[in-house]
Design a protein around this motif. Structure first.
Motif, mmCIF file in Angstrom:
data_model
loop_
_atom_site.group_PDB
_atom_site.id
_atom_site.type_symbol
_atom_site.label_atom_id
_atom_site.label_comp_id
_atom_site.label_asym_id
_atom_site.label_seq_id
_atom_site.Cartn_x
_atom_site.Cartn_y
_atom_site.Cartn_z
ATOM 1 N N ALA A 1 -9.476 3.863 14.659
ATOM 2 C CA ALA A 1 -8.426 3.095 13.989
ATOM 3 C C ALA A 1 -7.830 3.908 12.845
ATOM 4 C CB ALA A 1 -8.994 1.768 13.480
ATOM 5 N N ARG B 1 -5.006 -1.915 18.882
ATOM 6 C CA ARG B 1 -4.914 -2.412 20.259
ATOM 7 C C ARG B 1 -5.029 -3.935 20.346
ATOM 8 N NH1 ARG B 1 -9.980 -1.839 24.098
ATOM 9 N NH2 ARG B 1 -8.654 -3.350 25.147
ATOM 10 N N ASP C 1 -5.741 -15.653 8.048
ATOM 11 C CA ASP C 1 -6.887 -14.740 7.910
ATOM 12 C C ASP C 1 -6.847 -13.660 8.986
ATOM 13 O OD1 ASP C 1 -8.150 -15.572 5.640
ATOM 14 O OD2 ASP C 1 -9.579 -16.892 6.652
ATOM 15 N N LEU D 1 -4.432 -11.199 7.766
ATOM 16 C CA LEU D 1 -4.939 -10.494 6.580
ATOM 17 C C LEU D 1 -5.952 -9.419 6.966
ATOM 18 C CD1 LEU D 1 -5.271 -13.538 4.164
ATOM 19 C CD2 LEU D 1 -3.780 -11.553 3.860
ATOM 20 N N LEU D 2 -6.709 -9.678 8.021
ATOM 21 C CA LEU D 2 -7.697 -8.683 8.453
ATOM 22 C C LEU D 2 -7.021 -7.407 8.950
ATOM 23 C CD1 LEU D 2 -10.165 -11.164 10.024
ATOM 24 C CD2 LEU D 2 -10.810 -9.376 8.397
ATOM 25 N N ALA D 3 -5.820 -7.563 9.499
ATOM 26 C CA ALA D 3 -5.095 -6.362 9.919
ATOM 27 C C ALA D 3 -4.524 -5.639 8.708
ATOM 28 C CB ALA D 3 -3.977 -6.738 10.886
ATOM 29 N N LEU D 4 -4.154 -6.406 7.679
ATOM 30 C CA LEU D 4 -3.451 -5.812 6.537
ATOM 31 C C LEU D 4 -4.371 -5.183 5.500
ATOM 32 C CD1 LEU D 4 -0.793 -8.593 5.735
ATOM 33 C CD2 LEU D 4 -0.436 -6.454 6.989
ATOM 34 N N SER D 5 -5.564 -5.758 5.293
ATOM 35 C CA SER D 5 -6.316 -5.376 4.098
ATOM 36 C C SER D 5 -6.922 -3.978 4.236
ATOM 37 C CB SER D 5 -7.380 -6.414 3.754
ATOM 38 O OG SER D 5 -8.393 -6.432 4.724
ATOM 39 N N GLU D 6 -7.259 -3.427 3.080
ATOM 40 C CA GLU D 6 -7.779 -2.057 2.979
ATOM 41 C C GLU D 6 -9.046 -1.895 3.803
ATOM 42 O OE1 GLU D 6 -6.970 0.538 0.874
ATOM 43 O OE2 GLU D 6 -5.851 -0.303 -0.823
ATOM 44 N N LYS D 7 -9.172 -0.764 4.466
ATOM 45 C CA LYS D 7 -10.340 -0.550 5.314
ATOM 46 C C LYS D 7 -11.533 -0.042 4.508
ATOM 47 C CE LYS D 7 -7.287 -1.536 8.287
ATOM 48 N NZ LYS D 7 -7.069 -2.972 8.506
ATOM 49 N N LEU E 1 -1.130 -9.377 -0.454
ATOM 50 C CA LEU E 1 -1.407 -9.420 0.979
ATOM 51 C C LEU E 1 -1.044 -10.785 1.551
ATOM 52 C CD1 LEU E 1 -4.802 -7.545 1.479
ATOM 53 C CD2 LEU E 1 -2.477 -6.719 1.824
ATOM 54 N N ARG F 1 -0.699 -9.622 15.069
ATOM 55 C CA ARG F 1 -1.784 -8.979 14.313
ATOM 56 C C ARG F 1 -1.805 -7.475 14.549
ATOM 57 N NH1 ARG F 1 -7.823 -10.827 15.554
ATOM 58 N NH2 ARG F 1 -7.511 -9.495 17.362
ATOM 59 N N ALA G 1 -1.020 -4.174 11.811
ATOM 60 C CA ALA G 1 -2.012 -3.153 11.449
ATOM 61 C C ALA G 1 -1.308 -1.856 11.030
ATOM 62 C CB ALA G 1 -2.935 -2.885 12.628
#
Ligand SMILES: Nc1ncnc2c1ncn2[C@@H]1O[C@H](COP(=O)(O)OP(=O)(O)OP(=O)(O)O)[C@@H](O)[C@H]1O
Ligand SMILES: [Mg+2]
Lengths: 243, 288
Positions: free
Chosen positions: A76, A82, A97, A100-106, A120, A156, A160
């Motif tokens: 990723a 994907r 949510d 947000l999981l796609a957007l937030s810092e890894k 976010l 989503r 990303a």
């Protein structure tokens, strides 16, 4: 330039070569279609490219960099995102949510801070509004209809921070109106300079959207090129229409 | 008053335990029976350091938390490969091993007899002799633990953990190192549980292995489940109810033995009824 390339990629699942010596490349900034009968290895190819499973042989290159056998989260970070053939959302979490999981810092350390949460959330709400899912933002994703869930998964993946987007049959089971919407989203994605790989059975959609199409049969590449020409080749017709 | 403070201290200790276990059970979706092992690690760290080496209470507490967190990191590398029943059974194996360690490492843990003569907690040489002062300390620590956990679980960290309980593979394809997140969650959980152990050791001035066996793990797990998965206020509620309910039985004038049996029956019945009528617990977000 190729955004993503495979060379002699092979994956055996039990006795079957699900992906057999596959060499292909996705031109950057294009939509590349992947077609083939059921069981021809399309989803397995996506699993290899996203690190969900490991290849037995062959190489994968992302923007010229060789991808060693690495974890999905490392892949990723190369800018690959994907979707899945069977929609995979976090059903017990809210629609927002999921975005947000796609957007937030890894990064692990940054994930401990709430500093970015407000921004976010604004962005996620904006994205959901554009997708027509704003009314469901605070409902569990599991409560959406099949088509809405599919749309949410596409929304989503596009949210990303990735420039290579792999889609496994995003149009399957969608209402015609939504098909138009998703087509427009993919065209916009291409216009933004991102690279798309589109696994799809509907040849009309392939003709309309794709710059290049590859045809798989029993794990092997049997044809590849611009859709107009490729789809009228006899070997493609044979594989598709069953002789 | 002393008695009320005693109940308050026990409630605070179990609140800290159930809050920390909720991180693993509620947020990571892993039913764990290993919590008593971390709880015990903290208690023994404080017992050994303060009774034998005259270390200060807080230093011993930090040391215990660090040891438990480090142990959890290592255990997590093994346990976190598992899910569901497999995780539950492996965590059971771990608590059995630790129980045996507490019981048999005679030179260090005092074996079955445990360790007595632990000094009460002290703040800058002020020894907290009254129950009330210990309660205030335990309560304060509980508030700090709640604030810490509330912050990180409402940050992206908590959301990533909750997503992982549903589909780790997707979380990984979104770019998160799921192993790291789960392992740190377990380490934080273990470290915080050890803090509860330190408070217990200094409060009762005595530790023995029977306080940190599988029954204790089950009790803490029940608190989390009754209170609600992935809800910290639920954990406070679950722990408070299960600590105060049996105490209130005493006021019915029952003999101690009978009250104890009745307590077990109430725990069990509450769990069964809960599964039928409110499987997400009092305040939880997820059904079991
Ligand atoms: N988990 C699995 N276990 C056993 N065989 C599998 C598994 N996954 C895939 N295969 C086999 O690998 C081959 C390729 O499957 P794959 O799912 O990649 O096909 P596909 O082209 O995506 O098909 P469809 O159009 O039906 O989605 C098939 O022969 C299939 O039977
Ligand atoms: Mg498929």
């Amino acid at each position: 330039m190729a955004a993503l390339e495979t060379k002699d990629l092979t994956k055996k699942i039990f006795a079957v070569k699900a992906v057999d010596n596959l060499t292909l490349s996705l031109p950057a900034g294009n939509i590349t279609g992947i077609i083939g009968p059921n069981g021809s290895g399309k989803s397995t190819l996506l699993n290899l490219l996203s690190g969900i499973c490991k290849s037995d042989q062959g190489k994968i290159k992302v923007k010229g960099r060789a991808l060693a056998d690495v974890n999905p989260h490392r892949i990723a970070s190369y800018g690959i995102a994907r979707t899945f053939q069977g929609v995979r959302l976090f059903n017990q979490m809210t629609t927002i949510d999921n975005i947000l999981l796609a957007l937030s810092e890894k990064s692990f350390f940054r994930s401990l801070s709430r500093r970015t949460e407000k921004n976010l959330a604004l962005r996620a709400n904006e994205i959901l509004r554009a997708a027509g899912l704003a009314d469901w933002a605070y409902k569990p994703a599991g409560e959406l209809s099949y088509g809405q869930r599919k749309l949410l998964e596409i929304t989503r993946v596009l949210a990303a921070p990735a420039d290579i987007i792999l889609l496994d049959e995003p149009f399957a089971g969608l209402f015609p109106e939504i098909i138009v919407k998703v087509s427009a989203l993919l065209k916009k994605t291409r216009a933004d300079g991102r690279t798309v790989m589109l696994v799809e059975h509907n040849l009309k959609i392939i003709r309309e959207l794709c710059d290049v199409v590859y045809v798989l049969d029993r794990g092997k590449l049997i044809a590849g090129g611009p859709p107009g020409e490729t789809l009228s080749r006899p070997e493609v017709l044979a594989a598709y229409l069953g002789n | 008053m002393e008695y009320l403070a005693h109940v308050g201290i026990m409630a605070a200790i179990y609140c800290i335990l159930s809050l920390s276990l909720n991180l693993v059970v509620g947020y990571c979706g892993r039913y764990s029976l290993s919590h008593a092992a971390f709880y015990g690690t903290g208690a023994y760290a404080t017992a050994i350091l303060t009774a034998n080496y005259h270390t200060g209470f807080f230093a011993s507490m930090l040391f215990g938390a660090a040891i438990a967190a480090a142990g959890a990191l290592v255990i997590g590398l093994v346990l976190n490969r598992l899910q569901g029943e497999y995780y539950l059974l492996a965590s059971l194996g771990f608590v059995i091993i630790m129980s045996s360690v507490f019981n048999n490492l005679n030179n260090i843990t005092g074996g079955a007899l445990g360790i007595a003569g632990i000094p009460p907690p002290a703040i800058l040489d002020n020894i907290l002799r009254s129950h009330l002062s210990v309660f205030l300390l335990a309560f304060l620590i509980c508030v700090l633990v709640y604030a810490l956990l509330a912050y990180i679980t409402s940050a992206p960290f908590g959301r990533i953990l909750r997503a992982g309980r549903e589909d780790e593979e997707v979380v990984a394809t979104l770019g998160y190192n799921t192993t790291l997140f789960k392992t740190v969650a377990l380490a934080v959980s273990g470290g915080v549980a050890a803090i509860a152990g330190s408070i217990l050791a200094a409060y009762v001035t005595y530790v023995s292995p029977s306080s940190f066996d599988i029954n204790e793990s089950i009790l803490i797990l029940v608190m989390v489940i009754l209170g609600g998965l992935a809800d910290l206020k639920g954990s406070l509620l679950g722990a408070t109810i299960l600590v105060t309910l049996p105490e209130s039985l005493r006021f019915l004038g029952l003999p101690a033995v009978m009250a104890d049996n009745l307590r077990q029956i109430i725990y069990g019945a509450a769990l069964i009824l809960m599964m039928f009528f409110r499987p997400q617990g009092f305040l939880g977000k997820y059904k079991i």
